[in-house]
Design a protein around this motif. Structure first.
Motif, mmCIF file in Angstrom:
data_model
loop_
_atom_site.group_PDB
_atom_site.id
_atom_site.type_symbol
_atom_site.label_atom_id
_atom_site.label_comp_id
_atom_site.label_asym_id
_atom_site.label_seq_id
_atom_site.Cartn_x
_atom_site.Cartn_y
_atom_site.Cartn_z
ATOM 1 N N HIS A 188 0.848 -1.170 0.072
ATOM 2 C CA HIS A 188 0.161 -0.088 0.059
ATOM 3 C C HIS A 188 0.953 1.393 -0.186
ATOM 4 C CE1 HIS A 188 -3.149 -2.997 1.080
ATOM 5 N NE2 HIS A 188 -3.884 -2.150 0.801
ATOM 6 N N GLY A 189 2.169 1.226 -0.494
ATOM 7 C CA GLY A 189 2.697 2.419 -0.815
ATOM 8 C C GLY A 189 3.979 2.634 0.033
ATOM 9 N N VAL A 190 4.335 1.771 0.891
ATOM 10 C CA VAL A 190 5.552 2.021 1.961
ATOM 11 C C VAL A 190 6.796 1.500 1.039
ATOM 12 C CG1 VAL A 190 6.563 1.302 4.050
ATOM 13 C CG2 VAL A 190 4.161 1.859 3.997
ATOM 14 N N ASP A 191 7.808 2.249 0.912
ATOM 15 C CA ASP A 191 8.999 2.148 0.366
ATOM 16 C C ASP A 191 10.027 1.268 1.134
ATOM 17 O OD1 ASP A 191 8.747 3.486 -2.305
ATOM 18 O OD2 ASP A 191 8.400 5.333 -0.704
ATOM 19 N N HIS A 192 9.967 1.713 2.547
ATOM 20 C CA HIS A 192 10.905 1.052 3.501
ATOM 21 C C HIS A 192 10.037 0.747 4.685
ATOM 22 C CE1 HIS A 192 14.279 2.383 1.237
ATOM 23 N NE2 HIS A 192 13.750 3.753 1.341
ATOM 24 N N ALA A 193 9.624 -0.882 5.227
ATOM 25 C CA ALA A 193 9.063 -1.075 6.159
ATOM 26 C C ALA A 193 10.044 -1.549 7.213
ATOM 27 C CB ALA A 193 8.210 -2.249 5.777
ATOM 28 N N ILE A 194 9.882 -0.902 8.347
ATOM 29 C CA ILE A 194 11.157 -1.127 9.582
ATOM 30 C C ILE A 194 9.979 -2.011 10.565
ATOM 31 C CG2 ILE A 194 12.142 -0.146 11.511
ATOM 32 C CD1 ILE A 194 12.326 2.317 9.647
ATOM 33 N N LEU A 195 10.676 -3.206 11.004
ATOM 34 C CA LEU A 195 10.157 -3.948 12.161
ATOM 35 C C LEU A 195 10.745 -3.402 13.354
ATOM 36 C CD1 LEU A 195 10.498 -7.589 10.611
ATOM 37 C CD2 LEU A 195 8.726 -6.082 10.613
ATOM 38 N N TYR A 196 9.612 -2.560 14.154
ATOM 39 C CA TYR A 196 10.317 -1.740 15.178
ATOM 40 C C TYR A 196 10.356 -2.491 16.269
ATOM 41 C CZ TYR A 196 5.649 -1.918 17.263
ATOM 42 O OH TYR A 196 4.471 -2.459 17.948
ATOM 43 N N ARG A 197 9.972 -3.729 16.510
ATOM 44 C CA ARG A 197 10.284 -4.508 17.668
ATOM 45 C C ARG A 197 11.673 -5.263 17.425
ATOM 46 N NH1 ARG A 197 4.617 -6.385 16.992
ATOM 47 N NH2 ARG A 197 3.578 -5.502 18.816
ATOM 48 N N GLU A 198 12.359 -5.274 16.261
ATOM 49 C CA GLU A 198 13.572 -5.752 16.068
ATOM 50 C C GLU A 198 14.715 -5.087 15.641
ATOM 51 O OE1 GLU A 198 12.717 -8.712 13.153
ATOM 52 O OE2 GLU A 198 11.216 -9.539 13.758
ATOM 53 N N THR A 199 14.247 -3.778 15.312
ATOM 54 C CA THR A 199 15.161 -2.780 14.508
ATOM 55 C C THR A 199 14.941 -1.271 15.461
ATOM 56 O OG1 THR A 199 15.302 -3.902 12.650
ATOM 57 C CG2 THR A 199 15.859 -1.531 12.613
ATOM 58 N N VAL A 202 14.851 4.939 14.366
ATOM 59 C CA VAL A 202 15.667 5.998 14.171
ATOM 60 C C VAL A 202 16.889 5.621 13.445
ATOM 61 C CG1 VAL A 202 17.077 7.905 15.417
ATOM 62 C CG2 VAL A 202 14.867 7.130 16.184
ATOM 63 N N ALA A 203 17.564 4.644 13.703
ATOM 64 C CA ALA A 203 18.858 4.313 12.958
ATOM 65 C C ALA A 203 18.335 3.854 11.588
ATOM 66 C CB ALA A 203 19.465 3.244 13.513
ATOM 67 N N ALA A 204 17.138 3.068 11.452
ATOM 68 C CA ALA A 204 16.858 2.730 10.089
ATOM 69 C C ALA A 204 16.485 3.821 9.298
ATOM 70 C CB ALA A 204 15.612 1.788 10.406
ATOM 71 N N VAL A 205 15.779 4.801 9.955
ATOM 72 C CA VAL A 205 15.166 6.090 9.025
ATOM 73 C C VAL A 205 16.509 6.648 8.570
ATOM 74 C CG1 VAL A 205 14.227 8.387 9.130
ATOM 75 C CG2 VAL A 205 13.120 6.446 9.995
ATOM 76 N N GLY A 210 20.003 8.450 3.917
ATOM 77 C CA GLY A 210 21.521 9.041 3.793
ATOM 78 C C GLY A 210 21.999 9.733 5.170
ATOM 79 N N GLY A 211 21.463 9.374 6.337
ATOM 80 C CA GLY A 211 21.767 10.240 7.484
ATOM 81 C C GLY A 211 20.752 11.245 7.796
ATOM 82 N N ARG A 212 20.028 11.887 6.803
ATOM 83 C CA ARG A 212 19.326 13.184 6.747
ATOM 84 C C ARG A 212 18.139 13.044 7.777
ATOM 85 N NH1 ARG A 212 15.408 15.645 4.022
ATOM 86 N NH2 ARG A 212 15.507 18.000 4.021
ATOM 87 N N LYS A 228 10.923 9.757 20.610
ATOM 88 C CA LYS A 228 12.073 9.169 20.020
ATOM 89 C C LYS A 228 11.874 9.499 18.648
ATOM 90 C CE LYS A 228 14.181 4.553 19.368
ATOM 91 N NZ LYS A 228 14.164 3.163 19.526
ATOM 92 N N THR A 229 10.599 9.704 17.880
ATOM 93 C CA THR A 229 10.566 10.306 16.863
ATOM 94 C C THR A 229 11.231 11.644 16.423
ATOM 95 O OG1 THR A 229 8.605 9.105 16.597
ATOM 96 C CG2 THR A 229 8.949 10.998 14.833
ATOM 97 N N PHE A 230 11.463 12.266 17.531
ATOM 98 C CA PHE A 230 12.323 13.523 17.348
ATOM 99 C C PHE A 230 13.609 13.280 16.660
ATOM 100 C CE2 PHE A 230 10.272 15.922 21.095
ATOM 101 C CZ PHE A 230 9.116 16.031 20.675
ATOM 102 N N ASP A 231 14.215 12.084 17.146
ATOM 103 C CA ASP A 231 15.620 11.851 16.598
ATOM 104 C C ASP A 231 15.623 11.454 15.242
ATOM 105 O OD1 ASP A 231 16.706 12.491 19.077
ATOM 106 O OD2 ASP A 231 16.526 10.601 19.856
ATOM 107 N N ALA A 232 14.453 11.119 14.632
ATOM 108 C CA ALA A 232 14.582 10.502 13.025
ATOM 109 C C ALA A 232 14.274 11.741 12.410
ATOM 110 C CB ALA A 232 13.294 9.540 13.165
ATOM 111 N N MET A 233 14.129 12.930 12.693
ATOM 112 C CA MET A 233 13.888 14.215 11.895
ATOM 113 C C MET A 233 14.711 14.718 11.160
ATOM 114 S SD MET A 233 10.524 13.584 11.994
ATOM 115 C CE MET A 233 10.173 14.760 11.024
ATOM 116 N N ALA A 234 14.479 15.144 9.826
ATOM 117 C CA ALA A 234 15.687 16.083 9.099
ATOM 118 C C ALA A 234 15.552 17.562 9.842
ATOM 119 C CB ALA A 234 15.231 16.078 7.771
ATOM 120 N N PRO A 235 16.511 18.391 9.691
ATOM 121 C CA PRO A 235 16.197 19.684 10.076
ATOM 122 C C PRO A 235 15.048 20.493 9.208
ATOM 123 C CG PRO A 235 18.512 19.414 9.566
ATOM 124 C CD PRO A 235 17.774 18.257 9.248
ATOM 125 N N TYR A 236 14.302 21.245 10.116
ATOM 126 C CA TYR A 236 12.933 21.875 9.553
ATOM 127 C C TYR A 236 11.906 20.676 9.132
ATOM 128 C CZ TYR A 236 16.636 25.468 9.000
ATOM 129 O OH TYR A 236 17.723 26.229 9.268
#
Length: 329
Positions: A188-199, A202-205, A210-212, A228-236
């Protein structure tokens, strides 16, 4: 005319799923500006659980539940000239009461359904589609090439939001609970699915970008996940907090948002601001249905009979569902 009675799920006191009862209720004739709707399906949403528990108060008890439904117009009240008996309609928003065989509804809430959209599809997509419309058209209009992070990407909102973002040229990253949900999210449109219980998501995002980090995140989990989502965000970047199924919303120090991170936090409400707007609501609902006609697909994960509303709530609260949950009436 004969008296109008209906079976309806009612809440007499706030509490757990056991607080829901199925009652026989007498209805008045539709008054000025009202219609009587014969319901076919009702959507089950987390806001219904918040109403049931008392997190979001009802005007008075006993009260009905459900803010989304689809069916046919059975009777029209005085002054209603844009609808007639037999019209196929769907609706979203307050007042609650869609968990019922019949209900009175302000006629201004009714959206006429195109012939090609079934009652089940309409009840599965309208609230979630209107939420996606609010997020991506008003809260932060998406630009092609941006990255969107969706928490619980296999849920009812996640499935719709992923498709909406993808159709506008975004890269979509979604968190899911297991491999089966990952496959559903990707379909249904997700390019990268992260299994949050195993991974570590934040690191996966960070790795996927490319770190952004993500330009926009949609979080309906709350609690530590939101922080925790704060740490996965790009500037702005911007985080839209739209629920708290995983725990109460934390107190947030503004220093957590900037200047080091330079991110923004929004707390938009589709029920309190987007849907009550008499200009925005019909236009946005029409756009959602146009998206459905163009290929937007809700995922209907479970359908329960009206009498099993409590079971539907239990499954939704326990995280055992995927996609949209419906009551068939």
């Amino acid at each position: 005319m004969s008296p109008i009675t209906t079976r309806a799920i009612r809440l007499h006191a706030t509490g757990g799923p056991e607080a829901l009862s199925i009652d026989t209720v007498a209805l008045a004739e539709p008054g000025p500006g009202e219609i009587l709707v014969r319901q076919r399906f009702a959507g089950v949403n987390f806001v219904d659980i918040y109403h049931r528990t008392g997190l979001y108060g009802q005007p008075a008890l006993p009260a009905g539940l459900g803010v989304e439904g689809a069916g046919t117009v059975e009777r029209v009240g005085p002054g209603v000239d844009h609808l007639r008996e037999g019209d196929r309609i769907a609706y979203a928003g307050l007042p609650a009461g869609s968990y019922a065989e019949r209900r009175l509804l302000p006629a201004e809430r009714a959206i006429r359904l195109p012939d090609g959209i079934g009652f089940d599809t309409a009840a599965a997509v309208l609230v979630r589609g209107l939420t996606a419309h609010m997020l991506f058209e008003r809260v932060r209009p998406l630009r092609p090439g941006e990255v969107v992070l969706i928490q619980a990407a296999a849920g009812g909102l996640g499935v719709i939001a992923a498709q909406w973002a993808k159709r506008r040229g975004a890269t979509v990253i979604g968190t899911v609970g297991d491999a089966r949900k990952a496959e559903l999210a990707k379909a249904h449109g997700v390019d990268h699915a992260i299994l949050y219980r195993e991974t570590d998501f934040v690191a996966a995002v960070r790795e996927a970008t490319g770190g952004r980090g993500a330009d926009m995140a949609i979080d309906g989990i709350g609690g530590g996940t939101l922080l925790k989502t704060f740490d996965a965000m790009a500037p702005y970047g911007l985080i839209a907090s739209v629920g708290q199924v995983g725990g109460s919303l934390p107190k947030i120090d503004l220093n957590e948002l900037g200047p080091v991170r330079s991110i923004a936090l929004a707390r938009p409400s589709v029920l309190r601001h987007h849907l009550p707007d008499p200009v925005v609501y019909p236009r946005a609902a029409a756009e959602v249905l146009t998206e459905v006609e163009a290929g937007l697909r809700p995922l209907i994960g479970a359908v329960h009979p009206l009498a099993e509303a409590a079971e539907a709530h239990r499954a939704l609260e326990a995280g055992k569902t995927t996609g949209s949950v419906l009551l068939e009436i």
